[in-house]
Design an enzyme around this catalytic site. Structure first.
Site, PDB file in Angstrom:
ATOM      1  N   GLU A 182      23.485   7.591  -7.831  1.00  0.00           N
ATOM      2  CA  GLU A 182      23.083   6.280  -8.322  1.00  0.00           C
ATOM      3  C   GLU A 182      23.680   5.148  -7.492  1.00  0.00           C
ATOM      4  O   GLU A 182      24.822   5.215  -7.047  1.00  0.00           O
ATOM      5  CB  GLU A 182      23.492   6.114  -9.784  1.00  0.00           C
ATOM      6  CG  GLU A 182      22.851   7.120 -10.731  1.00  0.00           C
ATOM      7  CD  GLU A 182      21.343   7.010 -10.799  1.00  0.00           C
ATOM      8  OE1 GLU A 182      20.803   5.937 -10.455  1.00  0.00           O
ATOM      9  OE2 GLU A 182      20.696   7.991 -11.190  1.00  0.00           O
ATOM     10  N   CYS A 183      22.892   4.088  -7.342  1.00  0.00           N
ATOM     11  CA  CYS A 183      23.357   2.916  -6.604  1.00  0.00           C
ATOM     12  C   CYS A 183      24.031   1.901  -7.514  1.00  0.00           C
ATOM     13  O   CYS A 183      24.558   0.901  -7.039  1.00  0.00           O
ATOM     14  CB  CYS A 183      22.191   2.250  -5.887  1.00  0.00           C
ATOM     15  SG  CYS A 183      20.982   1.489  -7.010  1.00  0.00           S
ATOM     16  N   GLY A 184      23.992   2.148  -8.810  1.00  0.00           N
ATOM     17  CA  GLY A 184      24.621   1.239  -9.758  1.00  0.00           C
ATOM     18  C   GLY A 184      23.641   0.466 -10.606  1.00  0.00           C
ATOM     19  O   GLY A 184      23.970   0.044 -11.719  1.00  0.00           O
TER      20      GLY A 184
END
Length: 241
Positions: A234-236
């Protein structure tokens, strides 16, 4: 599975998300979209990375609400093919594209911090916050989005395996209408509607983000191993917002 009538689920269902999700599991994806557009909070929007299989949700949403804002976060590090793919789908589907960018340019960020994506988990997290999370948060706030549609699917990674169709994030509802779809479901939808995969799909890219933290899939790899050097998936955006 026999789909339940969407009309049988009322707006009050938001009061019990567990029960609502159980009911929405019995609907087809297009019915989930229609229900959420009718009963969800005002100002719906769809976020899209214009990644490998993004044409599905772009088509699914634009067929029911042609003017729905489509949010693209341009980190400044996307593949050239991604920009061209976004242009092509925007023209074909007549998308209401809203492009948001980081407050700091690539050059200025690198002058301040160096190549953050090469600085381990701490650097990657800082990079993602600067170039992805902050612009997305700003987009959702400026567009006053109450119902946020995404293309998240449970089969994409272990971290997404429990993705509900609807969840509440702050005062906003997040809808993932194809959460239960498999890769085969995606392929069948793309074939049925003559929609393309991302141009890099044929070169072995199964999950496509920024060019410096995306690699081709190889035998023995999980899909999430192709992102962020296998350190994380995940990139956030879908963790912090």
């Amino acid at each position: 599975m026999t789909a339940l009538p969407a009309a049988s689920i009322t707006s009050s269902a938001f009061d019990d998300l567990d029960a609502l999700n159980a009911q929405l599991e019995g609907l087809h994806a297009d019915q989930r979209v229609a229900w959420a557009l009718q009963h969800g909070p005002q100002n719906a929007a769809l976020s899209s990375s214009f990644g490998a299989q993004s044409a599905v949700t772009l088509h699914l949403l634009s067929q029911q609400r042609p003017d729905i804002p489509v949010i693209l976060i341009d980190t400044g590090y996307l593949f050239p093919e991604t920009y061209r793919f976004a242009d092509a789908l925007t023209e074909r589907l007549k998308l209401n594209l809203k492009v948001y960018r980081p407050l700091v340019s690539r050059a200025w960020m690198e002058a301040r911090h160096g190549r953050l994506w090469e600085q381990g988990m701490v650097g990657i997290d800082q990079y993602n916050n600067l170039r992805k999370v902050e612009p997305m948060r700003r987009a959702l706030d400026e567009l006053e989005v109450g119902t946020w549609f995404t293309g998240l699917r449970r089969s994409q990674s272990g971290g997404r395996a429990q993705t509900p169709i609807v969840q509440k994030r702050g005062e906003r509802y997040k809808i993932s209408p194809i959460a239960d779809w498999t890769d085969r479901d995606v392929w069948q939808y793309l074939q049925a509607h003559d929609l393309p995969y991302h141009p890099l799909w044929e070169q072995g890219y199964v999950s496509i983000g920024d060019f410096h933290t995306t690699r081709r899939w190889e035998p023995g790899m999980r899909e999430e191993d192709t992102r962020f050097f296998g350190l994380k998936r995940e990139c956030g955006i879908h963790e912090d917002i």
